[in-house]
Design a protein around this motif. Structure first.
Motif, PDB file in Angstrom:
ATOM      1  N   THR A  36       0.864  -1.194   0.000  1.00  0.00           N
ATOM      2  CA  THR A  36       0.000   0.000   0.000  1.00  0.00           C
ATOM      3  C   THR A  36       0.899   1.242   0.000  1.00  0.00           C
ATOM      4  O   THR A  36       2.081   1.155  -0.279  1.00  0.00           O
ATOM      5  N   GLY A  37       0.325   2.390   0.317  1.00  0.00           N
ATOM      6  CA  GLY A  37       1.090   3.646   0.277  1.00  0.00           C
ATOM      7  C   GLY A  37       0.840   4.364  -1.044  1.00  0.00           C
ATOM      8  O   GLY A  37       0.100   3.878  -1.908  1.00  0.00           O
ATOM      9  N   SER A  38       1.479   5.511  -1.202  1.00  0.00           N
ATOM     10  CA  SER A  38       1.256   6.313  -2.414  1.00  0.00           C
ATOM     11  C   SER A  38       1.860   5.649  -3.648  1.00  0.00           C
ATOM     12  O   SER A  38       1.325   5.763  -4.752  1.00  0.00           O
ATOM     13  N   THR A  39       3.005   4.998  -3.477  1.00  0.00           N
ATOM     14  CA  THR A  39       3.777   4.560  -4.646  1.00  0.00           C
ATOM     15  C   THR A  39       3.015   3.590  -5.562  1.00  0.00           C
ATOM     16  O   THR A  39       2.999   3.798  -6.774  1.00  0.00           O
ATOM     17  N   PRO A  40       2.371   2.539  -5.026  1.00  0.00           N
ATOM     18  CA  PRO A  40       1.729   1.593  -5.960  1.00  0.00           C
ATOM     19  C   PRO A  40       0.376   2.023  -6.512  1.00  0.00           C
ATOM     20  O   PRO A  40      -0.195   1.306  -7.336  1.00  0.00           O
ATOM     21  N   VAL A  41      -0.110   3.196  -6.128  1.00  0.00           N
ATOM     22  CA  VAL A  41      -1.439   3.620  -6.592  1.00  0.00           C
ATOM     23  C   VAL A  41      -1.524   3.580  -8.124  1.00  0.00           C
ATOM     24  O   VAL A  41      -2.495   3.084  -8.705  1.00  0.00           O
ATOM     25  N   GLY A 200      12.333  12.227  -2.259  1.00  0.00           N
ATOM     26  CA  GLY A 200      12.227  11.858  -0.839  1.00  0.00           C
ATOM     27  C   GLY A 200      12.735  10.445  -0.573  1.00  0.00           C
ATOM     28  O   GLY A 200      12.995  10.081   0.582  1.00  0.00           O
ATOM     29  N   LYS A 201      12.878   9.628  -1.630  1.00  0.00           N
ATOM     30  CA  LYS A 201      13.337   8.241  -1.448  1.00  0.00           C
ATOM     31  C   LYS A 201      14.812   8.058  -1.803  1.00  0.00           C
ATOM     32  O   LYS A 201      15.351   6.956  -1.677  1.00  0.00           O
ATOM     33  N   GLN A 202      15.470   9.153  -2.247  1.00  0.00           N
ATOM     34  CA  GLN A 202      16.860   9.019  -2.713  1.00  0.00           C
ATOM     35  C   GLN A 202      17.794   8.382  -1.684  1.00  0.00           C
ATOM     36  O   GLN A 202      18.570   7.492  -2.005  1.00  0.00           O
TER      37      GLN A 202
HETATM   38  P1  PGA Z   1       4.796   5.430   0.153  1.00  0.00           P
HETATM   39  O1  PGA Z   1       5.203   4.394   1.269  1.00  0.00           O
HETATM   40  O2  PGA Z   1       4.583   4.634  -1.097  1.00  0.00           O
HETATM   41  O3  PGA Z   1       3.522   6.055   0.640  1.00  0.00           O
HETATM   42  O4  PGA Z   1       5.905   6.408   0.028  1.00  0.00           O
HETATM   43  C1  PGA Z   1       6.143   3.410   1.000  1.00  0.00           C
HETATM   44  C2  PGA Z   1       6.414   2.611   2.241  1.00  0.00           C
HETATM   45  O5  PGA Z   1       6.347   3.165   3.359  1.00  0.00           O
HETATM   46  O6  PGA Z   1       6.714   1.418   2.121  1.00  0.00           O
END
Ligand code: PGA
Length: 241
Positions: A36-41, A200-202
Motif C-alpha cells: 500500500t502507500g502512495s507509490t503503488p497507486v 524523498g526516497k533518494q
Molecule cells: P509510500 O510508502 O509509497 O507512501 O511512500 C512506502 C512505504 O512506506 O513502504
C-alpha cells in the motif's frame, strides 16, 4: 539485485503493472504479495484499466498484503484493507475469499500475527510488490528489525508516523502500532519488485543498494534475495553512483 530506471512515475507504474499482468496471464492462480502507500497507486490504476479492457482475469489469483495498522478505531477508511478495496479489489474479479490482509481490528493482535503467519506459510508468493520507507523500511519492518523476523506486531518508527501523517488529519491520529509480514516472509517470495519514486526516497534507495547489508536499512536485506528487481524513477535514483 537488478535495477531499472524510468523517466517518470507513470512509466514506472506501467512497467510494474506489465510485470504483474504478464505473470497473471501466464499463471492464472498466481499468488501476489501486495503493498500500500502512495507509490503503488499508479500500478493498481494500470491493473484496473487493463482489467476493464477485458484483458486479464484475477478469478483464480490469491493476494497477501504486507501490513495493516492496529488501533485505527473509527478511522476504518484509513485502513490498508480499505485502500486495497478502493484502489484495486472493488474493480477486478478477484474472489474475496482469496484476499488476505492482517486484521488490525482483532482484539488480540499477537494472535492475529500467528494466524496470518500460518496462512502465509501455506503458500509461496510468486511476486511480492514493495515500496520503501524514507527510513529504509519494507512493509512495516522498521530499522532494527531482524533478518529472520516473521509476521509481528510493530511499534511504528517516529519517521514512519510522520511520513504517513499526510493520510490523517493530524499526527496524533496515526496509529502507534501495526502488524507486518517479517523480512523472512518477504524473502521467501519467488520474485520481488521494489518500486520507489521521488527525491524523498533518494537516501533510502542509496542505502538499500550501496550501503551495508544490515538492519539499519531493512531494504538492504533484499540484496540477499536472488530475484529482486528495483524499479525507480529518475528522482528516486538521483543519488546512485
Ligand atoms: P509510500 O510508502 O509509497 O507512501 O511512500 C512506502 C512505504 O512506506 O513502504
Amino acid at each position: 539485485m537488478e535495477i531499472k530506471i524510468f523517466d517518470n512515475y507513470n512509466d514506472l507504474c506501467v512497467a510494474v503493472a506489465d510485470e504483474i499482468i504478464g505473470l497473471v496471464r501466464k499463471k492464472h492462480d498466481a499468488i501476489l504479495g501486495l503493498a500500500t502507500g502512495s507509490t503503488p497507486v499508479g500500478v493498481y490504476r494500470e491493473l484496473v484499466k487493463d482489467f476493464q479492457a477485458g484483458f486479464t482475469s484475477y478469478k483464480n489469483v490469491t493476494t497477501f498484503n504486507l501490513d495493516e495498522y492496529v488501533g485505527l478505531g473509527s478511522n476504518w477508511e484509513k485502513s490498508y484493507r480499505s485502500y486495497m478495496d478502493n484502489n484495486l479489489f472493488n474493480h477486478i474479479d478477484i474472489n474475496p475469499d482469496c484476499i488476505f490482509i492482517p486484521n488490525g481490528y482483532n482484539a488480540n493482535p499477537d494472535l492475529e500475527c500467528e494466524a496470518y503467519e500460518k496462512k502465509i506459510n501455506r503458500h509461496q508468493i510468486d511476486l511480492q510488490l514493495l515500496g520503501i520507507g524514507s527510513n529504509g523500511h519494507i512493509g512495516f519492518n522498521e530499522p532494527g528489525t531482524a533478518f529472520d523476523s516473521v509476521t509481528h506486531l510493530v511499534r511504528l518508527d517516529k519517521k514512519t508516523r510522520s511520513d504517513n501523517s499526510r493520510f490523517f488529519n493530524s499526527l496524533d491520529e496515526v496509529p502507534l502500532l501495526a502488524i507486518t509480514m517479517g523480512i523472512k516472509n518477504i524473502l521467501k517470495s519467488k520474485k520481488i519488485i521494489l518500486m520507489a519514486s521521488g527525491t524523498g526516497k533518494q537516501n533510502a534507495v542509496f542505502r538499500m543498494i550501496q550501503g551495508p547489508v544490515d538492519n539499519s536499512c531493512p531494504a538492504s536485506f533484499l540484496r540477499e534475495h536472488s530475484d529482486t528487481w528495483v524499479y525507480l524513477d529518475k528522482d528516486a535514483a538521483g543519488k546512485l553512483e
